[in-house]
Design a protein around this motif. Structure first.
Motif, short mmCIF file in Angstrom:
data_model
loop_
_atom_site.label_atom_id
_atom_site.label_comp_id
_atom_site.label_asym_id
_atom_site.label_seq_id
_atom_site.Cartn_x
_atom_site.Cartn_y
_atom_site.Cartn_z
N GLY A 130 0.83 -1.21 0.00
CA GLY A 130 0.00 0.00 0.00
C GLY A 130 0.86 1.25 0.00
O GLY A 130 0.55 2.25 -0.65
N LYS A 131 1.99 1.17 0.73
CA LYS A 131 2.95 2.28 0.81
C LYS A 131 3.52 2.58 -0.59
O LYS A 131 3.69 3.73 -0.99
N LYS A 173 2.08 1.83 -3.54
CA LYS A 173 1.05 2.36 -4.44
C LYS A 173 0.77 3.84 -4.18
O LYS A 173 0.38 4.57 -5.08
N ARG A 174 0.98 4.29 -2.95
CA ARG A 174 0.73 5.70 -2.60
C ARG A 174 1.99 6.56 -2.77
O ARG A 174 1.94 7.78 -2.57
N SER A 175 3.11 5.92 -3.10
CA SER A 175 4.39 6.64 -3.07
C SER A 175 4.60 7.55 -4.27
O SER A 175 4.02 7.36 -5.34
N GLN A 176 5.48 8.53 -4.04
CA GLN A 176 5.91 9.40 -5.13
C GLN A 176 6.63 8.57 -6.20
O GLN A 176 6.49 8.83 -7.39
N ALA A 210 4.65 9.29 0.47
CA ALA A 210 3.39 9.38 -0.25
C ALA A 210 3.37 10.63 -1.13
O ALA A 210 4.01 11.63 -0.81
N SER A 219 3.54 14.44 -0.01
CA SER A 219 3.95 14.60 1.41
C SER A 219 5.35 15.19 1.48
O SER A 219 6.09 15.16 0.52
#
Length: 323
Positions: A38-39, A41-44, A320, A323
């Motif tokens: 999940g980390k 998929k949300r990452s830069q 993310a 962020s």
């Protein structure tokens, strides 16, 4: 492309980041367990990587490998770097060993790259950005296969695309290098990887057998299908015809991949490459291209066995988006 996090962003939106006071980080693994996905998929890093793949996909649409495109100095230097890797294969012949697959001479070849990677990358990155060399060189080392298992797969291919993405982010490669990135550099990379696979009988990493698209590659099928969009005579149904492949493989990356499969595998195409056989029934290359992008996300970018090996630094960051 440089510094852009918006998938498919246009050249006008190119953001050039200043790296004067930037702290580069040697990339490391961050995805250690399935819940960490999940980390990712949300990452830069995910946004930048997918954006990079889609931008190039758009750039090569309808264009032949043999078309005219600009070759900048960094593109020339990247080609020389890949030529060096190719020469090292010639200098490191396979050894006699009882097992057929995974020739141990590959480890000798890989050790040379591990020692020389930063020197090679510093021939591409200008002196004023030399602090980026250790970070970007990690992706080059990750892009050629695994020396312990003597295997190669889509995760290694992704590392090479990440290497090129990092060079775009620091501004070494520019927006007008797009065609050369795919048609010159990535195509040369594929030639070197095929030579590695054949010379050292490398195992496919994490292969799904007949249910996978291909034992080793994925991106050239995406970009290669984009090249064929709106082709006046070649339809998806024709890539299973060896005569068509032999006639057009030098112009289209997709057909070059099919040619390599035909060279390496025996028997019925429908049996050894079932997924590709199914794709040949799709009526339009644009549909093939969209389907392959979705499949790449699902089968490569969202699969823990592939992404657990991906490394994150300051250019492809685990933070993310936003962020």
């Amino acid at each position: 492309m440089a510094g852009s996090s918006e998938p498919g962003s246009s050249p006008e939106e190119e953001i050039q980041i200043s790296f004067t006071n930037h702290t580069f980080i040697v990339p490391k693994k961050e995805i250690n367990m399935v819940p960490d996905m999940g980390k990712w998929k949300r990452s830069q890093a995910y946004a930048d990587y997918v954006g990079f793949v889609l931008t190039l996909n758009e750039g090569v649409k309808g264009k032949k490998l043999t078309c005219d495109y600009k070759i900048s100095k960094p593109i020339e230097n990247l080609t020389l770097l890949l030529n060096t890797l190719d020469r090292w294969i010639d200098e490191t012949p396979p050894v006699d060993q009882p097992s057929r697959f995974g020739n141990k001479a590959y480890r000798t070849w890989y050790n040379k790259l591990e020692k020389e990677a930063e020197n090679l990358v510093s021939t591409v990155i200008p002196n004023e950005l030399s602090s980026a060399v250790p970070e970007t060189a990690v992706y080059l080392k990750e892009s050629v296969g695994n020396p312990t298992r003597i295997d190669y797969g889509t995760g290694h291919e992704a590392a090479f695309a990440a290497f090129l993405c990092c060079l775009c982010k620091i501004g070494v490669l520019k927006m007008d290098d797009q065609l050369a990135i795919v048609f010159c550099v990535f195509d040369r990379y594929l030639q070197v990887m095929r030579k590695l696979q054949k010379t050292y009988r490398m195992e496919p990493a994490g292969s799904q057998g007949v249910w996978g698209l291909d034992d080793f590659q994925f991106l050239p099928f995406i970009w290669g299908s984009s090249q064929l969009i709106d082709h006046p005579t070649l339809s998806p149904g024709q890539f299973v015809d060896e005569k068509v492949v032999n006639e057009h493989h030098e112009e289209y990356m997709f057909l070059e991949c099919i040619r390599f499969i035909n060279e390496m595998k025996t028997g019925s195409f429908a049996e050894h490459s079932n997924q590709l056989w199914n794709i040949s029934a799709v009526h339009a290359w644009s549909k093939v291209n969209q389907g392959l992008i979705q499949m790449y996300k699902a089968e490569c970018l969202e699969k823990f066995p592939v992404i657990q090996h991906f490394k994150f630094g300051s250019l492809l960051a685990i933070n993310a988006v936003g962020s």
